[in-house]
Design a protein around this motif. Structure first.
Motif, mmCIF file in Angstrom:
data_model
loop_
_atom_site.group_PDB
_atom_site.id
_atom_site.type_symbol
_atom_site.label_atom_id
_atom_site.label_comp_id
_atom_site.label_asym_id
_atom_site.label_seq_id
_atom_site.Cartn_x
_atom_site.Cartn_y
_atom_site.Cartn_z
ATOM 1 N N VAL A 91 0.849 -1.204 0.000
ATOM 2 C CA VAL A 91 0.000 0.000 0.000
ATOM 3 C C VAL A 91 0.877 1.244 0.000
ATOM 4 O O VAL A 91 2.063 1.198 0.331
ATOM 5 N N LEU A 92 0.234 2.348 -0.361
ATOM 6 C CA LEU A 92 0.891 3.647 -0.296
ATOM 7 C C LEU A 92 0.201 4.409 0.833
ATOM 8 O O LEU A 92 -0.971 4.789 0.702
ATOM 9 N N HIS A 93 0.919 4.548 1.936
ATOM 10 C CA HIS A 93 0.326 5.177 3.126
ATOM 11 C C HIS A 93 0.663 6.664 3.117
ATOM 12 O O HIS A 93 1.783 7.056 2.797
ATOM 13 N N LYS A 94 -0.317 7.481 3.498
ATOM 14 C CA LYS A 94 -0.093 8.937 3.555
ATOM 15 C C LYS A 94 -0.204 9.387 4.983
ATOM 16 O O LYS A 94 -1.178 9.056 5.670
ATOM 17 N N GLU A 95 0.802 10.148 5.467
ATOM 18 C CA GLU A 95 0.639 10.796 6.778
ATOM 19 C C GLU A 95 1.413 12.103 6.775
ATOM 20 O O GLU A 95 2.500 12.177 6.219
ATOM 21 N N HIS A 96 0.859 13.127 7.373
ATOM 22 C CA HIS A 96 1.530 14.418 7.556
ATOM 23 C C HIS A 96 2.331 14.881 6.331
ATOM 24 O O HIS A 96 3.478 15.301 6.470
ATOM 25 N N GLY A 97 1.752 14.759 5.159
ATOM 26 C CA GLY A 97 2.370 15.328 3.974
ATOM 27 C C GLY A 97 3.492 14.515 3.347
ATOM 28 O O GLY A 97 4.248 15.036 2.532
ATOM 29 N N TYR A 98 3.636 13.258 3.708
ATOM 30 C CA TYR A 98 4.596 12.403 2.999
ATOM 31 C C TYR A 98 3.980 11.030 2.740
ATOM 32 O O TYR A 98 2.966 10.662 3.337
ATOM 33 N N LEU A 99 4.623 10.307 1.822
ATOM 34 C CA LEU A 99 4.112 9.007 1.388
ATOM 35 C C LEU A 99 5.046 7.898 1.839
ATOM 36 O O LEU A 99 6.271 8.068 1.827
ATOM 37 N N LEU A 100 4.470 6.771 2.198
ATOM 38 C CA LEU A 100 5.273 5.606 2.572
ATOM 39 C C LEU A 100 4.718 4.381 1.865
ATOM 40 O O LEU A 100 3.575 3.992 2.124
ATOM 41 N N LYS A 101 5.518 3.798 0.990
ATOM 42 C CA LYS A 101 5.087 2.547 0.344
ATOM 43 C C LYS A 101 5.619 1.387 1.166
ATOM 44 O O LYS A 101 6.768 1.436 1.637
ATOM 45 N N LEU A 102 4.806 0.382 1.374
ATOM 46 C CA LEU A 102 5.277 -0.760 2.164
ATOM 47 C C LEU A 102 4.380 -1.973 1.973
ATOM 48 O O LEU A 102 3.213 -1.845 1.599
ATOM 49 N N ASP A 103 4.958 -3.132 2.255
ATOM 50 C CA ASP A 103 4.220 -4.398 2.251
ATOM 51 C C ASP A 103 3.930 -4.744 3.708
ATOM 52 O O ASP A 103 4.857 -5.002 4.487
ATOM 53 N N GLN A 118 6.028 12.995 14.432
ATOM 54 C CA GLN A 118 5.919 14.451 14.294
ATOM 55 C C GLN A 118 6.524 15.154 15.504
ATOM 56 O O GLN A 118 7.157 16.195 15.379
ATOM 57 N N ARG A 119 6.322 14.567 16.669
ATOM 58 C CA ARG A 119 6.860 15.163 17.898
ATOM 59 C C ARG A 119 8.390 15.235 17.815
ATOM 60 O O ARG A 119 8.992 16.268 18.083
ATOM 61 N N VAL A 120 9.011 14.128 17.416
ATOM 62 C CA VAL A 120 10.474 14.095 17.302
ATOM 63 C C VAL A 120 10.926 15.050 16.184
ATOM 64 O O VAL A 120 11.839 15.857 16.366
ATOM 65 N N ALA A 121 10.250 14.974 15.041
ATOM 66 C CA ALA A 121 10.645 15.802 13.885
ATOM 67 C C ALA A 121 10.593 17.288 14.234
ATOM 68 O O ALA A 121 11.434 18.071 13.775
ATOM 69 N N SER A 122 9.621 17.680 15.065
ATOM 70 C CA SER A 122 9.464 19.107 15.371
ATOM 71 C C SER A 122 10.597 19.632 16.256
ATOM 72 O O SER A 122 10.751 20.840 16.418
ATOM 73 N N LYS A 123 11.409 18.738 16.810
ATOM 74 C CA LYS A 123 12.520 19.174 17.672
ATOM 75 C C LYS A 123 13.801 19.431 16.884
ATOM 76 O O LYS A 123 14.753 20.011 17.399
ATOM 77 N N VAL A 124 13.849 18.952 15.653
ATOM 78 C CA VAL A 124 15.096 19.011 14.876
ATOM 79 C C VAL A 124 15.345 20.440 14.376
ATOM 80 O O VAL A 124 14.443 21.087 13.853
ATOM 81 N N LYS A 125 16.598 20.888 14.548
ATOM 82 C CA LYS A 125 16.923 22.273 14.175
ATOM 83 C C LYS A 125 17.712 22.308 12.859
ATOM 84 O O LYS A 125 18.327 21.301 12.483
ATOM 85 N N PRO A 126 17.709 23.471 12.188
ATOM 86 C CA PRO A 126 18.466 23.581 10.941
ATOM 87 C C PRO A 126 19.928 23.188 11.151
ATOM 88 O O PRO A 126 20.508 23.493 12.197
ATOM 89 N N PHE A 140 10.514 7.723 10.315
ATOM 90 C CA PHE A 140 11.121 8.754 11.167
ATOM 91 C C PHE A 140 12.027 9.673 10.336
ATOM 92 O O PHE A 140 11.953 10.903 10.450
ATOM 93 N N ALA A 141 12.879 9.061 9.533
ATOM 94 C CA ALA A 141 13.845 9.842 8.748
ATOM 95 C C ALA A 141 13.115 10.787 7.787
ATOM 96 O O ALA A 141 13.479 11.966 7.648
ATOM 97 N N ILE A 142 12.059 10.273 7.153
ATOM 98 C CA ILE A 142 11.316 11.082 6.177
ATOM 99 C C ILE A 142 10.526 12.181 6.889
ATOM 100 O O ILE A 142 10.503 13.329 6.452
ATOM 101 N N LYS A 146 11.189 16.099 6.095
ATOM 102 C CA LYS A 146 10.069 16.890 5.567
ATOM 103 C C LYS A 146 9.766 18.079 6.478
ATOM 104 O O LYS A 146 9.496 19.182 6.010
ATOM 105 N N LYS A 147 9.801 17.834 7.772
ATOM 106 C CA LYS A 147 9.421 18.897 8.720
ATOM 107 C C LYS A 147 10.540 19.919 8.886
ATOM 108 O O LYS A 147 10.280 21.088 9.151
ATOM 109 N N GLN A 148 11.797 19.464 8.755
ATOM 110 C CA GLN A 148 12.927 20.376 8.900
ATOM 111 C C GLN A 148 13.800 20.291 7.625
ATOM 112 O O GLN A 148 14.835 19.611 7.608
ATOM 113 N N PRO A 149 13.381 20.992 6.572
ATOM 114 C CA PRO A 149 14.097 20.880 5.298
ATOM 115 C C PRO A 149 15.547 21.366 5.385
ATOM 116 O O PRO A 149 16.356 21.051 4.518
#
Ligand SMILES: C[S@@+](CC[C@H](N)C(=O)[O-])C[C@H]1O[C@@H](n2cnc3c(N)ncnc32)[C@H](O)[C@@H]1O
Length: 285
Positions: A91-103, A118-126, A140-142, A146-149
């Motif tokens: 399936v192609l799963h969608k969450e918070h503006g990104y896609l994840l394909k997986l079996d 999202q909680r962890v991603a929001s802590k990452v700084k430039p 997690f990596a994606i 995505k959240k901290q470009p």
């Protein structure tokens, strides 16, 4: 929308109706999804009608799988039984503006952990260099990239070759090539290649992350950084043991550990929870 139990009330005897699960996972998107449900033994004769009603409730669900036991083994996957629909596994799963394909039958993935990602991603700084150990299909990596470009790099290490293959595809699907660096292999062997580079290390393997703390500490820059550590524990002693394990190991590796935040991610078993610890590490002088 009626509940699954309401839809089944004339089809399953009253004493068994209360065993119908009140929630289940849906992995996928509007274009196509699968449902994964826990059905107790007593409801075995009704599993097909339960599957039908799940598909009636969620028109995008093309396959319904029943969990057969716990996640096992190094790859943390569980056996699934198809109880309704077609045998769709990818399936192609969608969450918070990104896609994840997986079996869903071959890799670990939990849609319930989107909030934690999202909680962890929001802590990452430039400018940060992040290492995600036990990376799975890359959620997690994606989420972080995505959240901290402006993140410098996110290295994502995974041992299951099928999960790794999907992670590579997911990096491409989300146009994160060069930003998220997929690594196939054992954290024990691969993490030391990033020694002294990380500002942040994520360890989303509650079953056993503590056995890789040496590798995690080796990844950090000399001055330290933030560790996201996951652990299971019982409700009578929720956060004590997990932090103590990290604190002691940090000390052995020359760091002072300070607990920034600790929270329950999800229930795991009766009275046992998956816990997240955010730990600030600084060099001991
Ligand atoms: C609990 S899952 C988490 C996956 C992903 N981070 C997520 O949140 O969906 C743990 C992952 O770690 C991988 N894994 C287990 N031991 C490993 C090791 N020694 N080195 C690298 N990956 C490992 C498993 O294959 C599995 O995909």
């Amino acid at each position: 929308m009626p509940s699954l139990r309401e839809l089944l009330k004339d089809l399953i005897p009253g004493d068994l109706l209360k065993l119908v699960p009140s929630s289940f996972d849906i992995v996928g998107s509007r274009a196509g999804a699968v449902a994964i449900v826990e059905i107790p033994e007593e409801l075995e004769p009704y599993k097909r009608v339960i599957a039908e009603k799940i598909m009636e409730l969620h028109k995008n669900v093309r396959a319904v799988y029943r969990k057969l036991g716990e996640r096992t083994g190094e790859y943390r996957v569980r056996e699934l039984e198809l109880i309704g629909g077609e045998s769709v596994r990818e399936v192609l799963h969608k969450e918070h503006g990104y896609l994840l394909k997986l079996d869903v039958t071959q890799v670990y993935f939990s849609p319930r952990e989107a909030t934690e990602r999202q909680r962890v991603a929001s802590k990452v700084k430039p400018g940060e260099f992040v290492v995600v150990m036990f990376a799975g299909v890359g959620p997690f990596a994606i989420a972080i990239a995505k959240k901290q470009p402006l993140v410098d790099k996110v290295v994502a290490i995974e041992i299951n070759p099928v999960a790794y293959k999907y992670m590579v595809e997911n990096i491409r699907l989300n146009r994160l090539e060069g930003k998220v660096v997929p690594v196939l292999g054992d954290v024990r062997e691969e993490a030391p290649k990033f020694a002294g580079k990380a500002d942040r290390v994520v360890m989303p393997l509650p079953k056993g992350a503590y056995m890789y703390l040496r590798e995690a500490f080796a990844c950090f820059k000399r001055e330290g950084g933030v560790l996201h550590f996951y652990y299971w524990d019982r409700e009578d002693d929720l956060f004590k043991r997990g932090f103590e394990i990290v604190r002691k190991s940090a000390e052995e590796h020359g760091f002072k550990a300070e607990l920034q935040e600790a929270r329950v991610v999800s229930p795991y078993a009766p009275r046992v929870y998956k816990l997240a610890f955010d730990v600030l590490l600084s060099r001991r002088i």
